[in-house]
Scaffold this active site. Sequence first.
Site, PDB file in Angstrom:
ATOM      1  N   GLN A  40      -5.894 -36.277 -15.217  1.00 13.29           N
ATOM      2  CA  GLN A  40      -7.280 -36.351 -14.770  1.00 13.29           C
ATOM      3  C   GLN A  40      -8.180 -35.459 -15.621  1.00 13.29           C
ATOM      4  O   GLN A  40      -7.726 -34.696 -16.483  1.00 13.29           O
ATOM      5  CB  GLN A  40      -7.369 -35.936 -13.295  1.00 13.29           C
ATOM      6  CG  GLN A  40      -6.797 -34.556 -13.021  1.00 13.29           C
ATOM      7  CD  GLN A  40      -6.636 -34.276 -11.535  1.00 13.29           C
ATOM      8  OE1 GLN A  40      -7.235 -33.333 -11.037  1.00 13.29           O
ATOM      9  NE2 GLN A  40      -5.828 -35.075 -10.839  1.00 13.29           N
ATOM     10  N   GLU A  81     -12.210 -25.014 -13.608  1.00 18.40           N
ATOM     11  CA  GLU A  81     -11.244 -24.396 -12.706  1.00 18.40           C
ATOM     12  C   GLU A  81     -10.258 -23.551 -13.493  1.00 18.40           C
ATOM     13  O   GLU A  81     -10.292 -23.508 -14.732  1.00 18.40           O
ATOM     14  CB  GLU A  81     -10.491 -25.474 -11.914  1.00 18.40           C
ATOM     15  CG  GLU A  81      -9.667 -26.423 -12.768  1.00 18.40           C
ATOM     16  CD  GLU A  81      -9.139 -27.604 -11.965  1.00 18.40           C
ATOM     17  OE1 GLU A  81      -9.770 -27.999 -10.973  1.00 18.40           O
ATOM     18  OE2 GLU A  81      -8.080 -28.144 -12.353  1.00 18.40           O
ATOM     19  N   HIS A 111      -5.936 -32.807 -17.932  1.00 13.52           N
ATOM     20  CA  HIS A 111      -4.930 -31.921 -17.365  1.00 13.52           C
ATOM     21  C   HIS A 111      -4.174 -32.609 -16.237  1.00 13.52           C
ATOM     22  O   HIS A 111      -4.620 -33.629 -15.692  1.00 13.52           O
ATOM     23  CB  HIS A 111      -5.567 -30.643 -16.819  1.00 13.52           C
ATOM     24  CG  HIS A 111      -6.529 -30.893 -15.682  1.00 13.52           C
ATOM     25  ND1 HIS A 111      -7.850 -31.224 -15.887  1.00 13.52           N
ATOM     26  CD2 HIS A 111      -6.358 -30.874 -14.337  1.00 13.52           C
ATOM     27  CE1 HIS A 111      -8.455 -31.384 -14.726  1.00 13.52           C
ATOM     28  NE2 HIS A 111      -7.566 -31.189 -13.753  1.00 13.52           N
ATOM     29  N   ARG A 117      -9.591 -39.716 -12.231  1.00 16.58           N
ATOM     30  CA  ARG A 117      -8.197 -40.013 -12.570  1.00 16.58           C
ATOM     31  C   ARG A 117      -8.144 -40.934 -13.787  1.00 16.58           C
ATOM     32  O   ARG A 117      -8.834 -41.956 -13.836  1.00 16.58           O
ATOM     33  CB  ARG A 117      -7.480 -40.686 -11.399  1.00 16.58           C
ATOM     34  CG  ARG A 117      -7.347 -39.827 -10.161  1.00 16.58           C
ATOM     35  CD  ARG A 117      -6.426 -40.482  -9.135  1.00 16.58           C
ATOM     36  NE  ARG A 117      -6.638 -39.900  -7.818  1.00 16.58           N
ATOM     37  CZ  ARG A 117      -7.388 -40.443  -6.871  1.00 16.58           C
ATOM     38  NH1 ARG A 117      -7.958 -41.613  -7.087  1.00 16.58           N
ATOM     39  NH2 ARG A 117      -7.539 -39.848  -5.711  1.00 16.58           N
TER      40      ARG A 117
END
Length: 309
Positions: A95, A114, A171, A191
Amino acid sequence: MQEILMLDPIFVSRLWGGERIKEHFGYQIQDSNIGECWAISAHKNGDCKIKNGLLKGNTLSSVYSEHRELFGNSKDPVFPLLTKIIDASDDLSIQVHPDDEFAKEVENDLGKTECWYIIDCNDDARIVYGHNAGTREELNQMLDNGEWESLMNSIPIKPGDFFYVPAGTVHAICKGTLILETQQSSDTTYRIYDYDRVDENGIKRQLHFDKAKSVISVDKTEKSPNPTTFVQENCVRTVYVASEFFTVEKWIIDGPFNMESSNYKLFSVLNGTGTINGSEISKGDHFILTSAASSIELDGNLELIVSFV
């Protein structure tokens, strides 16, 4: 004003989830296939409730909206951070996440940069981190042809590893991995490939191929900057990343430790027991030390992940 906001986590079942979150932290939950623990979140898709003090029972989003003084009078329109625990008993989809500009325009959400702290993992565990295409044209061709093995960059991991995952980075968290994730407060994921899996109804999960192509970076993504460690009295502080979105550190406490605090901070207790500003804390607790506290007074034997803007 309330110094500490203890949060009630929200547990989410996922196709790739398992029992590891419950077993590792001792949470009293009945559901199986728990893939995510939304530990500190004010996002609309998982808004944690306060479980202590005068604000008990309120959602974090409402406290942030109505008591901005507890958050240093932050100008961020929504609470900017989100802490998750993720149990990948199977591979997550490959994704990518958009940046703020794309996400606000297309999804009415924040972008999603993130980072991951590996709490535990199997000996052979790996992650997908970045891709091997050199140009946009090569990337799109490999995506269109489904050349997943040669396109994706897979690397081995071990407990204690840390990865910074900027928006635009391809990732995947892979099976056998338990991580703590600090991220922007966003739930927007595109995705790219999901191994042709089906749910209990035999339906494949939705892919977001066109949007993913629009946001994938072709710049080479490097592993997070080298951590910096500071040894203070009874505290070893490791700074993993200090970006425009968040700073993330690990604190290992062995005895009393005091420091000044100028703004609110998010804490997750990975191991141990102790106290913070007189309140008892233990493994599996997640809380915010608000701007009402001018100092941090920790004691005990504790391993903490600390994040702040």
